[in-house]
Design a protein around this motif. Structure first.
Motif, mmCIF file in Angstrom:
data_model
loop_
_atom_site.group_PDB
_atom_site.id
_atom_site.type_symbol
_atom_site.label_atom_id
_atom_site.label_comp_id
_atom_site.label_asym_id
_atom_site.label_seq_id
_atom_site.Cartn_x
_atom_site.Cartn_y
_atom_site.Cartn_z
ATOM 1 N N ASP A 1 0.982 -0.929 -0.284
ATOM 2 C CA ASP A 1 -0.576 0.235 -0.446
ATOM 3 C C ASP A 1 0.811 1.241 0.301
ATOM 4 O OD1 ASP A 1 -1.997 -1.447 -0.241
ATOM 5 O OD2 ASP A 1 -2.504 -1.537 2.276
ATOM 6 N N HIS B 1 0.998 -0.018 -5.406
ATOM 7 C CA HIS B 1 0.606 -0.791 -6.990
ATOM 8 C C HIS B 1 1.333 -0.884 -8.250
ATOM 9 C CE1 HIS B 1 -1.892 -1.703 -3.486
ATOM 10 N NE2 HIS B 1 -2.532 -3.463 -3.888
ATOM 11 N N ASP C 1 -4.118 -7.891 -7.004
ATOM 12 C CA ASP C 1 -3.237 -8.658 -5.686
ATOM 13 C C ASP C 1 -3.570 -9.997 -5.484
ATOM 14 O OD1 ASP C 1 -2.754 -5.876 -4.378
ATOM 15 O OD2 ASP C 1 -5.318 -5.337 -3.173
#
Length: 150
Positions: free
Chosen positions: A55, A60, A105
């Motif tokens: 995070d 990402h 994810d």
């Protein structure tokens, strides 16, 4: 420069050795991961890359970055992501700040599988590199790999 130029010949021989080592590594990892965990070497690599996301700013990866990291085209990466998503190992969601972006994810099931597969992967990699180190043509490449900082 001619086709018999010694520097070209040495370069070509080096490339052939590198290609041979890569092929040996990839085929060994493929066999071991597939037989023990039902994962291809590419699937393992994708799970590994995505598991390192975090995070926060730049945490990402965009699909292009993922494709570059696993050395596949964007379309092949998307197909691979879809296969692993269908197996419940990955999930996708829209980027909260840019609705055009889609993030991927690793799910808990994917992380569990990766945790189980990582020691098998690493042992298989050590095994195939140990065998390759016995080959005088490949030994310098193995030493170079072993010297890369982790």
């Amino acid at each position: 420069m001619t086709a018999t130029d010694p520097s070209l010949t040495a370069l070509a021989a080096g490339w052939c050795a590198l290609s041979l080592l890569h092929g040996r590594i990839e085929s060994h990892l493929e066999r071991v991961l597939q037989s023990r965990h039902g994962l291809s070497a590419r699937e393992y690599s994708l799970l590994d890359v995505l598991s390192r996301q975090h995070d926060g700013e730049g945490g990402h990866l965009q699909m292009k970055q993922v494709a570059d990291a696993v050395v596949l085209s964007q379309s092949a990466t998307t197909r691979l992501v879809t296969r692993l998503e269908n197996r419940g190992l990955l999930s996708r969601y829209l980027c909260p700040t840019d609705r055009r972006g889609i993030y991927t994810d690793v799910t808990e099931a994917g992380l569990d599988l990766l945790r189980q597969a990582r020691p098998v992967h690493d042992a298989a990699l050590r095994e195939v590199l140990g065998e390759a180190a016995q080959d005088p043509q490949l030994a310098p490449l193995v030493r170079a790999l072993e010297s890369v900082p982790g």
